[in-house]
Scaffold this motif. Structure first.
Motif, PDB file in Angstrom:
ATOM      1  N   PRO A 127     -38.411  30.982 -25.350  1.00  0.00           N
ATOM      2  CA  PRO A 127     -37.058  30.756 -24.822  1.00  0.00           C
ATOM      3  C   PRO A 127     -37.090  29.684 -23.751  1.00  0.00           C
ATOM      4  O   PRO A 127     -37.730  29.843 -22.713  1.00  0.00           O
ATOM      5  N   GLU A 128     -36.444  28.588 -24.003  1.00  0.00           N
ATOM      6  CA  GLU A 128     -36.436  27.472 -23.057  1.00  0.00           C
ATOM      7  C   GLU A 128     -35.122  26.729 -23.178  1.00  0.00           C
ATOM      8  O   GLU A 128     -34.400  26.878 -24.172  1.00  0.00           O
ATOM      9  N   PRO A 129     -34.762  25.933 -22.174  1.00  0.00           N
ATOM     10  CA  PRO A 129     -33.500  25.190 -22.246  1.00  0.00           C
ATOM     11  C   PRO A 129     -33.427  24.326 -23.498  1.00  0.00           C
ATOM     12  O   PRO A 129     -34.432  23.777 -23.951  1.00  0.00           O
ATOM     13  N   VAL A 130     -32.232  24.229 -24.064  1.00  0.00           N
ATOM     14  CA  VAL A 130     -32.038  23.501 -25.309  1.00  0.00           C
ATOM     15  C   VAL A 130     -31.011  22.393 -25.103  1.00  0.00           C
ATOM     16  O   VAL A 130     -29.909  22.651 -24.613  1.00  0.00           O
ATOM     17  N   MET A 131     -31.367  21.179 -25.467  1.00  0.00           N
ATOM     18  CA  MET A 131     -30.434  20.064 -25.444  1.00  0.00           C
ATOM     19  C   MET A 131     -30.285  19.572 -26.883  1.00  0.00           C
ATOM     20  O   MET A 131     -31.247  19.099 -27.493  1.00  0.00           O
ATOM     21  N   MET A 132     -29.090  19.720 -27.428  1.00  0.00           N
ATOM     22  CA  MET A 132     -28.838  19.313 -28.807  1.00  0.00           C
ATOM     23  C   MET A 132     -27.715  18.284 -28.847  1.00  0.00           C
ATOM     24  O   MET A 132     -26.573  18.606 -28.500  1.00  0.00           O
ATOM     25  N   GLY A 133     -28.043  17.080 -29.229  1.00  0.00           N
ATOM     26  CA  GLY A 133     -27.006  16.063 -29.369  1.00  0.00           C
ATOM     27  C   GLY A 133     -26.154  15.885 -28.126  1.00  0.00           C
ATOM     28  O   GLY A 133     -24.932  15.747 -28.222  1.00  0.00           O
ATOM     29  N   GLY A 134     -26.786  15.900 -26.960  1.00  0.00           N
ATOM     30  CA  GLY A 134     -26.066  15.697 -25.718  1.00  0.00           C
ATOM     31  C   GLY A 134     -25.412  16.939 -25.146  1.00  0.00           C
ATOM     32  O   GLY A 134     -24.748  16.869 -24.106  1.00  0.00           O
ATOM     33  N   VAL A 135     -25.594  18.083 -25.800  1.00  0.00           N
ATOM     34  CA  VAL A 135     -24.992  19.334 -25.343  1.00  0.00           C
ATOM     35  C   VAL A 135     -26.082  20.268 -24.826  1.00  0.00           C
ATOM     36  O   VAL A 135     -27.068  20.525 -25.519  1.00  0.00           O
ATOM     37  N   SER A 136     -25.888  20.775 -23.618  1.00  0.00           N
ATOM     38  CA  SER A 136     -26.816  21.740 -23.057  1.00  0.00           C
ATOM     39  C   SER A 136     -26.404  23.128 -23.538  1.00  0.00           C
ATOM     40  O   SER A 136     -25.375  23.663 -23.120  1.00  0.00           O
ATOM     41  N   ALA A 137     -27.206  23.693 -24.448  1.00  0.00           N
ATOM     42  CA  ALA A 137     -26.894  24.985 -25.057  1.00  0.00           C
ATOM     43  C   ALA A 137     -27.834  26.065 -24.537  1.00  0.00           C
ATOM     44  O   ALA A 137     -28.930  25.779 -24.059  1.00  0.00           O
ATOM     45  N   ARG A 138     -27.410  27.306 -24.644  1.00  0.00           N
ATOM     46  CA  ARG A 138     -28.196  28.433 -24.150  1.00  0.00           C
ATOM     47  C   ARG A 138     -29.362  28.755 -25.079  1.00  0.00           C
ATOM     48  O   ARG A 138     -30.358  29.331 -24.654  1.00  0.00           O
ATOM     49  N   ASN A 139     -29.212  28.436 -26.341  1.00  0.00           N
ATOM     50  CA  ASN A 139     -30.285  28.603 -27.319  1.00  0.00           C
ATOM     51  C   ASN A 139     -29.982  27.718 -28.520  1.00  0.00           C
ATOM     52  O   ASN A 139     -29.069  26.874 -28.455  1.00  0.00           O
ATOM     53  N   HIS A 140     -30.708  27.895 -29.617  1.00  0.00           N
ATOM     54  CA  HIS A 140     -30.579  27.010 -30.765  1.00  0.00           C
ATOM     55  C   HIS A 140     -29.483  27.419 -31.742  1.00  0.00           C
ATOM     56  O   HIS A 140     -29.317  26.778 -32.790  1.00  0.00           O
ATOM     57  N   LEU A 141     -28.739  28.467 -31.444  1.00  0.00           N
ATOM     58  CA  LEU A 141     -27.748  29.011 -32.367  1.00  0.00           C
ATOM     59  C   LEU A 141     -26.338  28.659 -31.924  1.00  0.00           C
ATOM     60  O   LEU A 141     -25.959  28.924 -30.784  1.00  0.00           O
ATOM     61  N   VAL A 142     -25.559  28.091 -32.836  1.00  0.00           N
ATOM     62  CA  VAL A 142     -24.218  27.617 -32.517  1.00  0.00           C
ATOM     63  C   VAL A 142     -23.213  28.243 -33.484  1.00  0.00           C
ATOM     64  O   VAL A 142     -23.465  28.296 -34.698  1.00  0.00           O
ATOM     65  N   LEU A 143     -22.099  28.708 -32.954  1.00  0.00           N
ATOM     66  CA  LEU A 143     -21.017  29.185 -33.819  1.00  0.00           C
ATOM     67  C   LEU A 143     -20.419  28.010 -34.562  1.00  0.00           C
ATOM     68  O   LEU A 143     -19.999  27.028 -33.953  1.00  0.00           O
ATOM     69  N   ALA A 144     -20.356  28.104 -35.900  1.00  0.00           N
ATOM     70  CA  ALA A 144     -19.802  27.029 -36.712  1.00  0.00           C
ATOM     71  C   ALA A 144     -18.282  26.989 -36.621  1.00  0.00           C
ATOM     72  O   ALA A 144     -17.627  28.001 -36.358  1.00  0.00           O
ATOM     73  N   ALA A 145     -17.715  25.818 -36.854  1.00  0.00           N
ATOM     74  CA  ALA A 145     -16.267  25.656 -36.826  1.00  0.00           C
ATOM     75  C   ALA A 145     -15.605  26.506 -37.907  1.00  0.00           C
ATOM     76  O   ALA A 145     -16.146  26.703 -38.989  1.00  0.00           O
ATOM     77  N   GLY A 146     -14.405  27.002 -37.582  1.00  0.00           N
ATOM     78  CA  GLY A 146     -13.618  27.717 -38.579  1.00  0.00           C
ATOM     79  C   GLY A 146     -13.823  29.210 -38.616  1.00  0.00           C
ATOM     80  O   GLY A 146     -13.126  29.914 -39.347  1.00  0.00           O
TER      81      GLY A 146
END
Length: 295
Positions: free
Chosen positions: A6-25
């Protein structure tokens, strides 16, 4: 199974809490549901797609649950500019606003409404069932590049969500990169339909729809793999992810993180459940596995 530290995550310029993102819709139409997903373990959330004018969407039925996924033809229903007020309650949270338009000017206009509220934008150039929007413009590399450039004028990170319904997805990925995209999201739903043999007509009100869920996971992995070899910007894998093993596979194909949508239908706490399996204090660094399948 491999576990990650578990470590800080930077994805595409976004600082996220982890690697999992809610998809649109999926559960992205109001602040309360977006907050619920963050509390449940999502590292970041993407809103429902917002466009230049309010839309009611297609006539029902709009969603069908299949044995191996979902098929939908929502038609991009959204409140348009009124969604600004909804985001006020999410100030400071890792919220990516999904936007759509029929041309670069509309993308620029819609992005401007949320430039002071969103952490980033996700350009929906991939919805397969909305006339004049989504995949109808997202199959043209020149238009994708122009739309990306228009959104980047707001100086915010821009993710471009690609359609798999093309001959060569890498040409669209390259166009997004040339337009200044900070990340590519691959993939949106696969164009599909089912027919009711009892009623002798298509099961969806729009006849055609988009297939998501486990059935398209191998397609998504293939697209991520191809894009990793063709592009140099981060890739967010999307399509059929439903367990920690899927996340690892996507990352080995080249994804720096994943979006999860359809799996929420069967498990509303999918984010917390995946996090428990995916992360461990003695896990390896994610950097060790991203793209490792390419040898």
């Amino acid at each position: 199974m491999i576990t990650l530290s578990p470590e800080p995550v930077m994805m595409g310029g976004v600082s996220a809490r982890n690697h999992l993102v809610l998809a649109a819709g999926v559960l992205g139409t109001c602040a309360s549901s977006l907050s619920r997903m963050l509390r449940s373990g999502a590292g970041a959330v993407v809103t429902k797609s917002i466009g230049p004018e309010p839309r009611f969407g297609h006539p029902g039925p709009c969603l069908v649950v299949l044995e191996d996924g979902l098929m939908n033809a929502m038609g991009l229903p959204n409140p348009s500019k009124q969604f600004q007020d909804e985001l006020s309650a999410l100030s400071g949270e890792p919220v990516i606003v999904s936007i759509f338009g029929g041309n670069p000017e509309q993308f620029h206009e819609v992005a401007g409404w949320f430039a002071d509220k969103a952490q980033a934008f996700e350009l929906n150039v991939s919805c397969p069932h909305a006339s004049g929007f989504g995949a109808q413009i997202g199959t043209n590399p020149d238009i994708v590049k122009a739309c990306t450039e228009a959104v980047k004028e707001w100086k915010k990170p821009a993710w471009v969500k690609l359609t798999p319904n093309v001959t060569d997805i890498t040409s669209i990925g390259k166009a997004a990169e040339e337009g200044g995209a900070d990340a590519i999201v691959a993939i949106n739903t696969v164009r599909a339909m089912r027919i009711s043999t009892g009623m002798r007509r298509p099961v969806l009100g729009n006849k055609y729809g988009g297939l998501s869920g486990k059935a398209i996971f191998p397609i998504a992995v293939r697209c991520v793999y191809e894009l990793y070899e063709a592009c140099s910007i981060p890739i967010i894998g999307c399509g059929g992810v439903s367990c920690a093993e899927d996340v690892i596979e996507m990352m080995m194909a080249g994804a720096q993180g994943v979006e999860i949508g359809s799996a929420i239908v069967r498990d509303p706490d999918i984010f917390s459940h995946i996090c428990k399996d995916l992360y461990a204090p003695d896990g390896i660094s994610p950097r060790e596995i991203v793209g490792c399948a390419h040898g």
